[in-house]
Design a protein around this motif. Sequence first.
Motif, PDB file in Angstrom:
ATOM      1  N   GLY A 360      28.974   1.303  52.128  1.00 27.50           N
ATOM      2  CA  GLY A 360      28.016   0.229  51.925  1.00 27.50           C
ATOM      3  C   GLY A 360      28.461  -1.028  51.595  1.00 27.50           C
ATOM      4  N   SER A 361      27.869  -2.252  52.024  1.00 28.40           N
ATOM      5  CA  SER A 361      28.453  -3.412  51.778  1.00 28.40           C
ATOM      6  C   SER A 361      28.359  -3.743  50.164  1.00 28.40           C
ATOM      7  CB  SER A 361      27.873  -4.369  52.580  1.00 28.40           C
ATOM      8  OG  SER A 361      26.527  -4.391  52.384  1.00 28.40           O
ATOM      9  N   GLY A 362      27.656  -3.083  49.670  1.00 22.68           N
ATOM     10  CA  GLY A 362      27.179  -3.357  47.967  1.00 22.68           C
ATOM     11  C   GLY A 362      28.554  -3.023  47.239  1.00 22.68           C
ATOM     12  N   SER A 363      29.428  -2.381  48.054  1.00 25.76           N
ATOM     13  CA  SER A 363      30.917  -2.166  47.199  1.00 25.76           C
ATOM     14  C   SER A 363      31.817  -3.059  47.922  1.00 25.76           C
ATOM     15  CB  SER A 363      31.045  -0.558  47.225  1.00 25.76           C
ATOM     16  OG  SER A 363      30.093   0.164  46.743  1.00 25.76           O
ATOM     17  N   ASP A 364      32.233  -3.925  47.108  1.00 26.06           N
ATOM     18  CA  ASP A 364      33.112  -4.999  47.665  1.00 26.06           C
ATOM     19  C   ASP A 364      34.733  -4.481  47.567  1.00 26.06           C
ATOM     20  OD1 ASP A 364      33.662  -7.802  48.439  1.00 26.06           O
ATOM     21  OD2 ASP A 364      34.853  -7.928  46.669  1.00 26.06           O
ATOM     22  N   LEU A 365      35.212  -4.405  48.866  1.00 25.29           N
ATOM     23  CA  LEU A 365      36.425  -3.932  48.927  1.00 25.29           C
ATOM     24  C   LEU A 365      37.690  -4.769  48.216  1.00 25.29           C
ATOM     25  CD1 LEU A 365      36.597  -2.399  52.441  1.00 25.29           C
ATOM     26  CD2 LEU A 365      36.672  -1.125  50.464  1.00 25.29           C
ATOM     27  N   ASP A 366      37.391  -5.956  48.337  1.00 27.13           N
ATOM     28  CA  ASP A 366      38.470  -7.056  47.806  1.00 27.13           C
ATOM     29  C   ASP A 366      38.445  -6.858  46.250  1.00 27.13           C
ATOM     30  OD1 ASP A 366      39.144  -8.097  50.076  1.00 27.13           O
ATOM     31  OD2 ASP A 366      38.021  -9.780  50.215  1.00 27.13           O
ATOM     32  N   THR A 367      37.180  -6.562  45.705  1.00 25.64           N
ATOM     33  CA  THR A 367      37.095  -6.314  43.947  1.00 25.64           C
ATOM     34  C   THR A 367      37.707  -5.213  43.841  1.00 25.64           C
ATOM     35  OG1 THR A 367      34.968  -7.910  44.389  1.00 25.64           O
ATOM     36  CG2 THR A 367      35.580  -6.226  42.398  1.00 25.64           C
ATOM     37  N   MET A 368      37.605  -4.023  44.721  1.00 25.73           N
ATOM     38  CA  MET A 368      37.944  -2.872  44.345  1.00 25.73           C
ATOM     39  C   MET A 368      39.580  -2.850  44.283  1.00 25.73           C
ATOM     40  SD  MET A 368      35.696   0.207  45.762  1.00 25.73           S
ATOM     41  CE  MET A 368      36.528   1.456  44.626  1.00 25.73           C
ATOM     42  N   ARG A 369      40.267  -3.639  45.167  1.00 21.76           N
ATOM     43  CA  ARG A 369      41.709  -3.641  45.388  1.00 21.76           C
ATOM     44  C   ARG A 369      42.173  -4.269  44.231  1.00 21.76           C
ATOM     45  NH1 ARG A 369      40.270  -5.370  50.712  1.00 21.76           N
ATOM     46  NH2 ARG A 369      40.517  -3.597  52.112  1.00 21.76           N
ATOM     47  N   MET A 370      41.526  -5.245  43.626  1.00 19.04           N
ATOM     48  CA  MET A 370      42.067  -6.048  42.480  1.00 19.04           C
ATOM     49  C   MET A 370      42.011  -5.161  41.218  1.00 19.04           C
ATOM     50  SD  MET A 370      40.700  -7.775  39.723  1.00 19.04           S
ATOM     51  CE  MET A 370      38.990  -8.039  39.974  1.00 19.04           C
ATOM     52  N   VAL A 371      40.662  -4.530  41.172  1.00 17.18           N
ATOM     53  CA  VAL A 371      40.615  -3.483  39.879  1.00 17.18           C
ATOM     54  C   VAL A 371      41.564  -2.338  40.066  1.00 17.18           C
ATOM     55  CG1 VAL A 371      38.737  -2.099  38.980  1.00 17.18           C
ATOM     56  CG2 VAL A 371      38.097  -4.470  39.687  1.00 17.18           C
ATOM     57  N   ASP A 372      41.705  -2.297  41.199  1.00 16.11           N
ATOM     58  CA  ASP A 372      42.574  -0.958  41.165  1.00 16.11           C
ATOM     59  C   ASP A 372      44.024  -1.122  40.965  1.00 16.11           C
ATOM     60  OD1 ASP A 372      43.406   2.174  42.412  1.00 16.11           O
ATOM     61  OD2 ASP A 372      44.614   0.825  44.005  1.00 16.11           O
ATOM     62  N   ASN A 373      44.651  -2.515  41.311  1.00 11.71           N
ATOM     63  CA  ASN A 373      45.826  -2.851  40.843  1.00 11.71           C
ATOM     64  C   ASN A 373      45.938  -3.307  39.441  1.00 11.71           C
ATOM     65  OD1 ASN A 373      48.548  -3.921  41.556  1.00 11.71           O
ATOM     66  ND2 ASN A 373      47.806  -5.913  40.550  1.00 11.71           N
ATOM     67  N   VAL A 374      44.756  -3.720  38.751  1.00 11.69           N
ATOM     68  CA  VAL A 374      45.093  -3.881  37.170  1.00 11.69           C
ATOM     69  C   VAL A 374      45.085  -2.534  36.525  1.00 11.69           C
ATOM     70  CG1 VAL A 374      43.814  -5.004  35.478  1.00 11.69           C
ATOM     71  CG2 VAL A 374      44.094  -6.323  37.582  1.00 11.69           C
ATOM     72  N   VAL A 375      44.024  -1.703  36.828  1.00 11.65           N
ATOM     73  CA  VAL A 375      43.938  -0.530  36.217  1.00 11.65           C
ATOM     74  C   VAL A 375      45.065   0.447  36.226  1.00 11.65           C
ATOM     75  CG1 VAL A 375      42.362   1.540  35.937  1.00 11.65           C
ATOM     76  CG2 VAL A 375      41.285  -0.673  36.313  1.00 11.65           C
ATOM     77  N   ASN A 376      45.360   0.675  37.377  1.00  9.99           N
ATOM     78  CA  ASN A 376      46.591   1.385  37.977  1.00  9.99           C
ATOM     79  C   ASN A 376      47.743   1.079  37.018  1.00  9.99           C
ATOM     80  OD1 ASN A 376      45.678   3.407  39.523  1.00  9.99           O
ATOM     81  ND2 ASN A 376      45.753   2.194  41.128  1.00  9.99           N
ATOM     82  N   ASN A 377      48.084  -0.094  36.930  1.00 14.06           N
ATOM     83  CA  ASN A 377      49.151  -0.711  36.198  1.00 14.06           C
ATOM     84  C   ASN A 377      49.143  -0.333  34.611  1.00 14.06           C
ATOM     85  OD1 ASN A 377      50.712  -3.091  34.698  1.00 14.06           O
ATOM     86  ND2 ASN A 377      51.479  -3.224  36.774  1.00 14.06           N
ATOM     87  N   LEU A 378      48.048   0.031  34.266  1.00 17.33           N
ATOM     88  CA  LEU A 378      47.788   0.394  32.703  1.00 17.33           C
ATOM     89  C   LEU A 378      47.785   1.773  32.562  1.00 17.33           C
ATOM     90  CD1 LEU A 378      44.679  -1.765  31.955  1.00 17.33           C
ATOM     91  CD2 LEU A 378      46.693  -2.378  31.445  1.00 17.33           C
ATOM     92  N   LYS A 379      48.368   2.654  33.871  1.00 19.78           N
ATOM     93  CA  LYS A 379      48.370   4.208  33.414  1.00 19.78           C
ATOM     94  C   LYS A 379      49.855   4.319  32.695  1.00 19.78           C
ATOM     95  CE  LYS A 379      45.859   5.808  37.411  1.00 19.78           C
ATOM     96  NZ  LYS A 379      45.526   6.266  38.740  1.00 19.78           N
ATOM     97  N   PRO A 380      49.851   5.140  31.771  1.00 15.71           N
ATOM     98  CA  PRO A 380      48.871   6.442  31.471  1.00 15.71           C
ATOM     99  C   PRO A 380      47.713   5.690  30.345  1.00 15.71           C
ATOM    100  CG  PRO A 380      50.838   6.912  30.288  1.00 15.71           C
ATOM    101  CD  PRO A 380      51.056   5.664  31.202  1.00 15.71           C
ATOM    102  N   ARG A 381      47.909   4.764  29.799  1.00 15.67           N
ATOM    103  CA  ARG A 381      46.950   4.337  28.931  1.00 15.67           C
ATOM    104  C   ARG A 381      45.494   4.474  29.277  1.00 15.67           C
ATOM    105  NH1 ARG A 381      51.084   0.418  28.564  1.00 15.67           N
ATOM    106  NH2 ARG A 381      52.076   0.346  26.643  1.00 15.67           N
TER     107      ARG A 381
END
Length: 443
Positions: A360-381
């Motif tokens: 659905g359009s309620g889940s914004d893909l641009d936001t998800m990509r940004m969050v994905d990059n930030v959070v994945n960079n913090l693994k394994p923390r």
Amino acid sequence: MIQRWHKKKTQLPFIAIIFFFFILCTIFFNERRFQQIHRKHNDVIGVGVHNDAKKPFSSRSTHFTPVVLDRFSTCNSTVKYNGRKAEWDVPLRQYNKQREKKDSCDVFSGRWVFDNTSYPLYNESDCPYMSDQLACHKHGRPDLDYQFWRWQPHGCNLKRWNATELWDKLRGKRLMFVGDSLNRGQWISMLCLMESVIPADKKSITPNAPLTIFRAEEYNATIEFQWAPLLVESNSDDPVNHRLDERIMRPDSVLRHASEWEHVDILIFNSYLWWRQGPVKLLWGNEENGVCEEADSLEAMELAMHAWANWIKTKVDQLKKKVFFVTMSPTHLWSREWEAGTEGNCYNEKMPIEDERYWGSGSDLDTMRMVDNVVNNLKPRVSVINITQLSEYRKDGHPSIYRKFWESRTAEQMANPSSYSDCIHWCLPGVPDVWNELLFHFL
């Protein structure tokens, strides 16, 4: 002998003066050193420098103490966001997905199975901590099928829920949810899942507060919720009075909230919903004249995520602390997205979406990509609890009109229930219970 003694004694004042002078120099040196360390410490955890014109703060700005934001804070003036970033001591880089090892089974990929034998895991009326915002049956929802759906991953099973086992894991520890009302809903779900095995005289809870704490005495453990809808400091940090026309945030500081995070054993963060409400005002920590910058929601959220990530990188030892980030919770505001030609929303929906490709359009893909990059960079923390896709299917799981509303409904609204349906939050028992099952699976 007496004459010799007096001669020796006359040297003592001179030695004392030298010794006293040495002590003063040592104190002065240590004070200067402490100030340098203190300034560096503040820079690292969120008060520090940013690259306005690529320069650090002046000495005058370094000593400036920002005014604490609250719901009465205002901007003296507003200018367009100029793209400045905070200069963190631990910079974030682009994440290389090739470094990531895939699990043998993706528990986030699957389908919903109707199961009225094992579910719900608790009864709405039996949970003393149930919220009127989430108690759909209490507020008149006639169907109960939304309570009986179990998440079934493809090719494997989730660990079976066991409250006593989880309390054993939490013995002597603090577990804290940090975020907005959706994370608060997950916290309430956790309390309802966990409280029944604790005797009434061995449990307690604090009332509405920035940090709300449920305590189980016999386990010396707490399950807590901290209201922090933007993660960073903002004028919306009051857990009750936070509906404001102008949202102001401190993009370079998580200090107000992080003072509690340092002493928590298990942290569960979320952030998304409040970034969907239009532009955000930025008030940097070194701004002395109350001048705000206005940024669009994605720019502002990225700044907040980087401030949060810098705290994680500088403060979290993955051997001592577990940190989870819960991905965005989807909305179901437009029924045409799952049923072409309709003009409604989640109101009167009783079945999940079966098409596994639905998004659905309620889940914004641009936001998800940004969050994905930030959070994945913090693994394994940091570990990710990916609730988005599985929750996308549950158009039937929202309160709709079956919740307490704090504002009165107009006659026009009452005649058109879709016009005031809550298609953002979730009924309990329901979808957030599965989010907690996923958390239990990874703990």
